[in-house]
Design an enzyme around this catalytic site. Structure first.
Site, short mmCIF file in Angstrom:
data_model
loop_
_atom_site.label_atom_id
_atom_site.label_comp_id
_atom_site.label_asym_id
_atom_site.label_seq_id
_atom_site.Cartn_x
_atom_site.Cartn_y
_atom_site.Cartn_z
N CYS A 228 -3.76 4.06 9.79
CA CYS A 228 -2.30 3.53 9.99
C CYS A 228 -1.64 4.38 11.13
O CYS A 228 -0.64 4.31 11.31
CB CYS A 228 -1.17 3.45 8.72
SG CYS A 228 -2.21 2.44 7.52
N CYS B 56 0.99 -1.28 0.10
CA CYS B 56 -0.11 -0.20 0.03
C CYS B 56 0.71 1.25 0.03
O CYS B 56 0.59 2.56 -0.66
CB CYS B 56 -0.81 0.14 1.26
SG CYS B 56 -2.09 1.23 1.29
N CYS B 57 2.03 1.41 0.88
CA CYS B 57 2.78 2.35 0.98
C CYS B 57 3.73 2.73 -0.49
O CYS B 57 4.01 3.66 -0.79
CB CYS B 57 3.75 2.51 2.06
SG CYS B 57 3.25 2.95 3.70
N CYS C 45 7.46 4.24 5.86
CA CYS C 45 6.79 4.15 4.79
C CYS C 45 7.36 3.52 3.45
O CYS C 45 6.82 3.08 2.42
CB CYS C 45 5.77 5.19 4.37
SG CYS C 45 6.69 6.57 3.80
N CYS D 222 -1.24 8.37 7.22
CA CYS D 222 -2.73 7.98 6.56
C CYS D 222 -3.63 7.77 7.97
O CYS D 222 -3.15 7.03 9.07
CB CYS D 222 -2.82 6.97 5.64
SG CYS D 222 -1.82 7.31 4.48
#
Ligand code: SF4
Length: 227
Positions: free
Chosen positions: A194, A114-115, A218, A191
């Site tokens: 998280c 995702c990162c 990240c 985010c």
């Protein structure tokens, strides 16, 4: 830049240098880099307290220094509003965002991926499009004021020696605006899914809680950024 790179500081300077000496050192680092790289020196601004301190320092060196912000669909509304305020105040800040479709709940199932998609990928776009040869920011994964991140890309960490308290000291003394989420008790911002408020001593303990990435990074500071 080699001369600066070879002077990476010993850790004891964190306690030895006064606050004013650290500020002077940070300004000198940015000045040297700006002299060498000119417009190709670009600040990576994450909108966290460290970034706004580095951004403020850079603006003391030269008002024309450019910056970029990488944002994601998952940033808290307060961060988005703060970002918009910063862009209005500093039109030389460019925003990069990856809107491609990603699997639902990827931040839970595979936060590294995702990162990679939402943060690292747009950082690569920024570096490419803005012609970045030297980027500034802060990382807790290594201990270098200047490092060669990739071929032809230097990373400057001008506040490496600063303690968390000194970052707040600088921001307060210079009336620098910060993300309002700090007033709610967050110490490290990311985010929304998280990022948590914690009571842990580790400043980054509230990041990716409950995943293998807990307290981590990240990937912007660790993955290759240039082809
Ligand atoms: S911080 Fe979380 S939501 Fe944001 S890009 Fe990384 S894993 Fe995804």
């Amino acid at each position: 830049m080699n001369a600066v790179r070879e002077k990476n500081p010993p850790a004891y300077l964190v306690d030895k240098l006064t606050f004013n000496e650290k500020v002077e050192r940070s300004l000198a680092l940015i000045e040297n880099a700006y002299r060498e790289f000119g417009d190709a020196l670009v600040v990576a601004n994450s909108l966290g307290k460290d970034s706004v301190a580095v951004w403020h320092l850079a603006k003391q060196v030269n008002r024309a220094i450019r910056g970029f912000i990488v944002t994601t669909r998952f940033k808290p509304k307060e961060t988005k509003e703060f970002m918009n305020e910063q862009i209005r105040a500093y039109p030389e800040l460019r925003v990069y965002k990856n809107d491609e479709k990603i699997p639902k709940d990827l931040y839970n199932t595979d936060p590294d991926r995702c990162c990679e998609l939402l943060k690292v990928k747009p950082t690569r776009w920024a570096i490419e499009e803005m012609g970045v040869r030297c980027t500034e920011g802060r990382t807790s994964t290594d201990y270098k004021e200047v490092e060669q991140r990739d071929l032809g890309l230097f990373k400057l960490n001008p506040i490496l020696l600063w303690k968390e308290r000194e970052v707040w000291q600088y921001l307060a003394l210079n009336n620098v605006e910060v993300n309002p989420l700090y007033a709610r008790g967050y110490r490290s911002l990311g985010c929304a899914p998280c990022t948590k408020i914690t009571t842990d001593d580790n400043e980054r303990a509230g990041r990716w809680v409950g995943t293998s990435k807990c307290g981590g990074e990240c990937g912007i500071h660790t993955r290759p950024l240039k082809a």
